[in-house]
Structures are given as structure tokens and as C-alpha cells.
Design an enzyme around this catalytic site. Structure first.
Site, PDB file in Angstrom:
ATOM      1  N   SER A 167      -9.859   2.204   2.931  1.00  0.00           N
ATOM      2  CA  SER A 167      -8.999   2.900   2.017  1.00  0.00           C
ATOM      3  C   SER A 167      -8.108   1.988   1.178  1.00  0.00           C
ATOM      4  O   SER A 167      -7.625   2.396   0.116  1.00  0.00           O
ATOM      5  CB  SER A 167      -8.105   3.860   2.802  1.00  0.00           C
ATOM      6  N   SER A 193      -9.761  -0.479   7.093  1.00  0.00           N
ATOM      7  CA  SER A 193      -9.269  -0.406   5.717  1.00  0.00           C
ATOM      8  C   SER A 193      -8.544  -1.639   5.188  1.00  0.00           C
ATOM      9  O   SER A 193      -8.188  -1.678   4.010  1.00  0.00           O
ATOM     10  CB  SER A 193      -8.344   0.794   5.557  1.00  0.00           C
ATOM     11  N   LYS A 226       0.843  -1.200   0.000  1.00  0.00           N
ATOM     12  CA  LYS A 226       0.000   0.000   0.000  1.00  0.00           C
ATOM     13  C   LYS A 226       0.877   1.248   0.000  1.00  0.00           C
ATOM     14  O   LYS A 226       1.901   1.292   0.697  1.00  0.00           O
ATOM     15  CB  LYS A 226      -0.907  -0.017   1.229  1.00  0.00           C
TER      16      LYS A 226
END
Ligand code: GLN
Length: 509
Positions: A157, A181, A82
């Protein structure tokens, strides 16, 4: 093996093939990069792909294996990270314009551990700006898409990390979970996601959203793969003062044994029923029945303070975020914007112009909210009260774990929604995390595993498991037991039922 067989393999299977010498690390990395070239135009999981770097790391593993070196069991298994984790020499934007072009001079501890294990880093995955959101629609670089339906969100997210594994571009990915997330994106894409115990995985080099809530963890297609990755990234780090100085819980062993005999499973009354989509609830009830069949006992528990979890979270998170984001001042990192029509702007004017141009609406909304909640005169009424609620929530968990070994609920109240459905209504977006947020507030570990497809829309549903702090292994025992039952019933992985992505599909955001 064909390239497509390699991308459909789990990390555990790839590790076996690599150590047996049946495939090279280069072939594995190349197969995944080829898949990305074919489908990421449509899915948009990545913000940056590092083909050259990944192949060089793979070659290094092959060389060391050929030289007879003893390697980590995941050596040569590639991974996507990420874009909120600092990666030396690779851009790190957090999905924000304000960090556009920033290339960190150091690796996050978690990234160093991946490199030390010989896991090639394929690239950096898309996310809502600074990890604020549930859909990736707040990414400054356009949303990621759900491989099950390209018109729907992949969760957020960390929707880049869920979609990258769901679309077979990577067997493993790293996510971060501040309020859900990792788990909510897993739920809506038919994948597995674990938020470890707070302090179980180092936050050094994780660009902070809310420091007391943030936790990095695995995004995978199977429970065993999550455990294997958890073991690599977990464990004490002297560079993170909140890192727990204790061994990683025995997650791999728990995933392999998948034993729930006599385990007490607590259904949280406040996290089921009303407000949950019918198909999500049906799959949840069936999953519980599967676990009972596997030898678990069911109890019902009540956590009355959970009603206030969302309100407390949306005071604590913005408060911490407003402070953490103050460092993006145009002086130290990334973007710098000169104010228009000002001859010799002051530092404050440059900061204001940069923050105005560099931050998106959701980030600004939370900075304003947090600054307000922390301001003198309002601190006790808002931030102070939220902290008290946080304590009550932790107390509810402590009480619940006296009668149950793990707690369960649906991960997300609905299946993947369509782009635009919740974008103009922040409250509707926030409600996605109703079931995931309590774990972050209490610092306990949580996991989402696929529970099936909702009848009404044919989209994946997630089953959430929560355990006491540092009992992360229980998540894996329950997750693996459920996965074993369900994949037997389905005759394979849930992702086998996802539509095949056309290699030529390209879709504009
Ligand atoms: N969707 C939640 C939020 O917007 C969770 C974010 C996260 O876990 N990073 O805050």
C-alpha cells in the site's frame, strides 16, 4: 550546490552538508519542494504537501544551528510521511474518503520523534485505502505512479512513500508494513524498505489496519539511510502497550560495517523458484553469490507452513480490520452522509449511508470477510484455525533460525505490473505478498534491497532479508554488504539508471 544535487543526495550526505554549514535546512527543503512542484503532477506520490510547514521547520533548525545548539545528526533532513500516521494540524486520510478533511489534534509518537530530531515534514504520501492493497490503485484519490515507468504501479500500500524517494522528492519516507507494504513497494521501485521487529517502532498514532501485524518503518534509497531513520523512530513508547522495552538494535553500526563474514544465509525453499518471474529469480541468485563472495555461507531451509501463510493472513487481517474500522461511524471523524430520501434518519441509517459512501470496494470486501470469519459458529473454523497456522509459521521461523542467521528470498514474485492488470482479481493482487507476509505473522523484521533489473522488462527487482525478532541489525549488515557489492558492479545507485522524469509531464489517473 544546485537544487538537483541536493535532491540526488542521500540523507547521510545531506546530514554532513548541513552540519558542516555548506547548505541550510531551508535550501534542502526548498530543493525538494521544487522537485515536487516539477514532477509530482506525473508521479502523484503526495496526498498533501506542506510547503509552508516544512520551510518553517527548516528555518527553525537553521536558527538553532546558528545559535550553536547541539542538534540531532538528521536535523534539517526532510522527510515524507505515509498518510496513515496522525500528524497534528496536517490532514490524515489513510487514502480514504471516510477521513477526508480530518485533521488530527495530535502527532503519532513516530512523528513527534521526527519533529524532535528537527526533520522537516514535507507532506503526506498516497496509499491504498487503509493500507489494503499492493498497487495504490485502491487509493480513493487516484494511484501513485512508478518513476521507472509511469504506466506501472509503484507497489502498495505504501506506493506514495516508495515513489517519493525513487523520484527524488524526498530523501526519506515513512511507510507501514502489515503484510509487505514497505518491502514490496521498495522492491518494485529500486529502493530500500525496512519493516522493523513488531513492537520495535511505536504504533501510537498509526491508524490501525490489523493491530497485531502493523509496523511502521523506513523507506529510503540506501541501507545506511534506512538505519539512520530506524534509529530516530525506534525504541520504547509507553503510549503503545505492544512497544518493546529494549534499546534499538545497533542498526547504524551494522550498516556502516556491512560485515557478513561467517554469517549463515538461509535460502527459504518455499519462497523461490516456481511462481517467481525468471528475471527476479536470476537477480536473487546473483545477489546470493555476491554475499558468498563477501564471506557469507549459504544453507537451504524449509518452512513448510508458509504454504498456508496467505490464507491465514487473509483471515486474520480482515478480522482485525473489521473491528478496527468499526470506529468510522460518521459520529467521530471525517465524512458524514445523510441517507437519501429519509426525513429524520436514525444514527444507524447515517452510519450505513456514510460507510457505504466513504469506503471503497476493497475495504468493504475485507470488512465483510472479517465479520464473517469472526461470527459465532465460524470463529473456530476460520479465525481460530488461522491463529493456529500463525503459530506454525512462527515455529518454522524458529527452527530455520537454528541453522541460519538470516533468511533470504526475492521480495516480490514479479516486477512492477501495469495499472489495471490485477485490479479485478483480488487473489492475483494478494499473491504479491506471498514472500513478505510470513514475517508479519511471526513479528520478525524484514528488509528489501534492490538486486538489479530483470532482463525481460528492465524493471527493478528486490532482495528480501529476514532476521529473528530484535536482530534487526543483521538486516542492515546483509543489506549494506549486498548494496556495496552491487553498486560497485553497477558503478552507482540503481536509480541512476531510471529514466529522467520530464518536469512538465502530467498524466491523468
Ligand atoms: N498488500 C497487503 C494487503 O493488502 C499488505 C498491506 C500492508 O502491508 N499494509 O493486505
Amino acid at each position: 550546490m544546485t537544487a538537483s544535487d541536493l535532491t540526488r543526495s542521500t540523507a547521510a550526505e545531506l546530514a554532513d552538508l548541513l552540519s558542516a554549514g555548506s547548505v541550510s535546512a531551508r535550501e534542502v527543503a526548498a530543493a525538494h519542494l521544487e522537485r515536487t512542484a516539477a514532477v509530482d503532477g506525473a508521479v502523484h506520490s503526495y496526498l498533501h504537501v506542506d510547503a509552508e510547514g516544512a520551510l518553517a521547520q527548516a528555518d527553525d533548525v537553521d536558527r538553532r544551528r546558528a545559535a550553536g545548539e547541539s542538534l540531532h545528526r538528521l536535523a534539517g533532513v526532510p522527510i515524507a510521511v505515509k498518510d496513515v500516521m496522525a500528524t497534528q494540524g496536517l490532514p490524515t486520510t489513510c487514502g480514504s474518503r471516510i477521513l477526508e478533511g480530518w485533521v488530527p489534534p495530535y502527532d503519532a509518537t513516530l512523528v513527534s520523534r521526527l519533529r524532535a530530531a528537527g526533520m522537516p515534514i514535507l507532506g503526506k504520501t498516497n496509499m491504498d485505502e487503509f493500507a489494503m492493497g499492493s498497487s495504490t490503485e485502491h487509493s480513493a484519490y487516484g494511484p501513485s505512479r512508478n518513476p521507472w515507468d509511469l504506466d506501472r504501479i509503484p507497489g502498495g500500500s505504501g506506493g506514495g512513500s516508495s515513489s517519493v524517494v525513487a523520484s527524488f522528492q524526498a530523501p526519506l519516507a515513512i511507510g507501514t508494513d502489515t503484510g509487505g507494504s514497505i518491502r514490496q513497494p521498495a522492491a518494485v521501485t529500486g529502493t530500500v524498505g525496512t519493516k522493523p521487529t513488531y513492537g520495535g517502532v511505536s504504533r501510537y498514532g498509526l491508524v490501525a489496519l490489523a493491530s497485531s501485524l502493523d509496523q511502521a518503518g523506513p523507506c529510503t534509497r540506501t541501507v545506511l539511510d534506512a538505519a539512520l531513520l530506524h534509529e530516530v523512530i525506534g525504541g520504547h513508547d509507553p503510549l503503545d502497550s505492544t512497544s518493546i522495552d529494549a534499546p534499538v538494535p545497533p542498526v547504524v553500526e551494522a550498516a556502516r560495517r556491512a560485515d557478513v563474514t561467517g554469517l549463515r544465509i538461509g535460502i527459504v525453499r518455499e519462497l523461490t523458484g516456481e511462481g517467481f518471474q525468471a528475471g527476479v529469480q536470476t537477480r536473487f541468485d546473483e545477489a546470493v553469490a555476491h554475499l558468498v563472495d563477501a564471506g557469507a555461507e549459504v544453507v537451504e531451509v524449509s518452512c513448510p507452513s508458509f504454504t498456508y501463510a496467505l490464507a491465514a493472513y487473509y483471515l486474520i487481517l480482515p478480522s482485525e480490520a473489521s473491528s478496527n474500522l468499526a470506529k468510522f461511524d460518521a459520529m467521530r471523524y471525517g465524512l458524514r452522509v445523510a441517507p437519501e430520501g429519509v426525513d429524520a434518519p436514525s444514527a444507524e441509517q447515517v452510519m450505513a449511508a456514510t460507510r457505504d459512501a466513504g469506503f471503497g470496494d476493497e475495504v468493504k470486501r475485507r470488512i465483510i470477510l472479517g465479520t464473517y470469519a469472526l461470527s459465532s459458529g465460524y470463529y473456530d473454523a476460520y479465525y481460530g484455525s488461522a491463529q493456529k497456522v500463525r503459530r506454525l509459521i512462527a515455529n518454522d521461523f524458529t527452527a530455520a533460525f537454528e541453522t541460519a542467521d538470516v533468511l533470504v528470498s526475492p521480495t516480490s514474485p514479479t516486477t512492477a505490473f501495469r495499472f489495471g492488470d490485477k485490479l479485478d482479481d483480488p487473489m492475483a493482487m494478494y499473491l504479491n505478498d506471498i514472500a513478505t507476509i510470513p514475517a508479519n505473522l511471526a513479528g520478525i523484521p524484514g528488509m528489501s534491497v534492490p538486486s538489479g533489473l530483470a532482463e525481460e522488462d528492465g524493471l527493478p527487482t528486490g532482495f528480501q532479508i529476514l532476521a529473528p525478532a530484535m536482530a534487526d541489525d543483521r538486516l542492515y549488515a546483509v543489506g549494506a554488504a549486498l548494496e556495496a557489492r552491487l553498486t560497485a558492479a553497477w558503478g552507482g545507485s540503481i536509480l541512476d539508471r531510471a529514466p529522467e522524469l520530464a518536469a512538465t509531464t502530467t498524466k491523468e489517473a
